[in-house]
Design an enzyme around this catalytic site. Structure first.
Site, PDB file in Angstrom:
ATOM      1  CG  HIS A 155      -1.911   0.965   1.173  1.00 20.63           C
ATOM      2  ND1 HIS A 155      -3.082   1.119   0.608  1.00 20.63           N
ATOM      3  CD2 HIS A 155      -1.634   2.470   1.605  1.00 20.63           C
ATOM      4  CE1 HIS A 155      -3.608   2.384   0.721  1.00 20.63           C
ATOM      5  NE2 HIS A 155      -2.676   3.153   1.379  1.00 20.63           N
ATOM      6  CB  CYS A 156       2.133   3.263  -2.493  1.00 19.88           C
ATOM      7  SG  CYS A 156       3.098   4.944  -2.768  1.00 19.88           S
ATOM      8  N   PRO A 157       1.120   5.122   0.410  1.00 18.75           N
ATOM      9  CG  PRO A 157       2.433   6.311   1.986  1.00 18.75           C
ATOM     10  CD  PRO A 157       2.116   4.990   1.200  1.00 18.75           C
ATOM     11  CG  ASN A 160      -5.605   7.822  -0.665  1.00 20.85           C
ATOM     12  OD1 ASN A 160      -5.341   7.436   0.183  1.00 20.85           O
ATOM     13  ND2 ASN A 160      -6.682   8.410  -1.240  1.00 20.85           N
ATOM     14  CG  ASN A 161      -5.493   2.486  -4.991  1.00 25.99           C
ATOM     15  OD1 ASN A 161      -5.927   1.457  -4.065  1.00 25.99           O
ATOM     16  ND2 ASN A 161      -5.802   2.483  -6.249  1.00 25.99           N
TER      17      ASN A 161
END
Length: 298
Positions: A155-157, A160-161
């Site tokens: 999950h990559c902030p 945002n996904n």
């Protein structure tokens, strides 16, 4: 001794673990045109910061370095190149953020759905206790998205996904284009400093010399930082695609139960079949064609 991942799988295989009577029927499926968006405060802030940093780089490159330059060809060439790459980077970011990464239907671990699978004796299915879904192999639950994601890498902030089966192409393009514009901006900053040292500082910028130096140093710091970060991430993602092993699978050292394919075929699975200029476009949805997507086992 079994790893935590294997012990979890053994628990999921137990007949009493599924408990389909505890799962409500899945919500009705919305139209395919519905936009995917994760309402996470941290992710939204990181996404906005990403766009603001790109806009800052645009401002410095165009108004501080290119417009004051007397060489028209230099300004046009670098302006078109930088703005084109920046546009592709932001488009890739938007696609990675607003594309369903491969979410498993939520709440499908119902008695009716399990019966419809017509499982043979000895066959097993995996249930996620958090989102109450029967998940295919190689799917993992994301605590931020609150869904199980097929071939979830991480999950990559910043987008945002989750990065998963359906949006990995856009994430890879995002890291590539950000690395390219970072490198391009660093080269232009270097040329601009050389030019300003040879000429009068008041003639090489529309801003005062102190303001020009501060703006260029900040851009240099931003470009260097993001060049290193995105270049490393790009290389990691390409290696993950070629080896057909996600970041989570590498971290958990999960046992490989899927068929091995060539590196080129793995690239086609993510970017589409056959190889074309569309691989570099965030607007082209991958056409898998003969790539033969991995068939998930349930």
């Amino acid at each position: 001794m079994k790893s935590p991942a294997h012990r979890t799988r053994d628990i999921e295989r137990q007949a009493g673990y599924l408990k389909p009577e505890h799962c409500a029927p899945p919500p009705p499926r919305t139209g395919s045109g519905t936009m995917w968006f994760i309402r996470d405060g941290c992710g939204i802030v990181c996404g906005v910061i990403t766009w603001l940093l790109v806009f800052y780089a645009e401002f410095v490159v165009v108004f501080v370095m290119l417009l004051p330059t007397k060489n028209l060809f230099y300004s046009l060439f670098n302006g078109v190149l930088f703005n084109g790459l920046a546009f592709l980077a932001l488009a890739s970011h938007a696609k990675a953020m607003c594309t369903d990464p491969g979410a498993v239907p939520k709440g499908n671990a119902t008695k009716e759905f399990i019966e419809s699978l017509q499982l043979k004796p000895g066959q097993v299915v995996y249930k996620c206790p958090k989102c109450c879904s029967i998940k295919p192999d190689r799917a993992h639950h994301c605590s931020v998205c609150k869904r199980c994601i097929k071939k979830m890498d991480h999950h990559c902030p910043w987008v945002n996904n989750c990065v998963g089966e359906s949006n990995q192409k856009y994430f890879v393009l995002f890291t590539m284009y950000i690395a390219l514009i970072s490198l391009h901006s660093l080269l232009m900053v270097a040329f601009h400093f050389v030019f300003c040292f040879e000429e009068d500082w008041t003639k090489c910028s529309n801003f005062s010399p102190p303001a020009t130096v501060i703006l260029l140093i900040l851009l240099c710091f931003e470009g260097l930082l993001f060049l290193i970060f995105t270049a490393v991430m790009f290389g990691t993602q390409v290696h993950s695609i070629c080896s057909d092993e996600t970041g989570i699978e590498q971290l958990k050292k999960e046992e490989r139960r899927w068929a091995k394919r060539s590196k080129w075929m793995n690239m086609k699975v993510v970017f589409g079949h056959p190889f074309s200029i569309a691989w570099l476009s965030p607007f082209a949805t991958p056409d898998h064609g003969k790539a033969d997507l991995y068939q998930y086992i349930v």
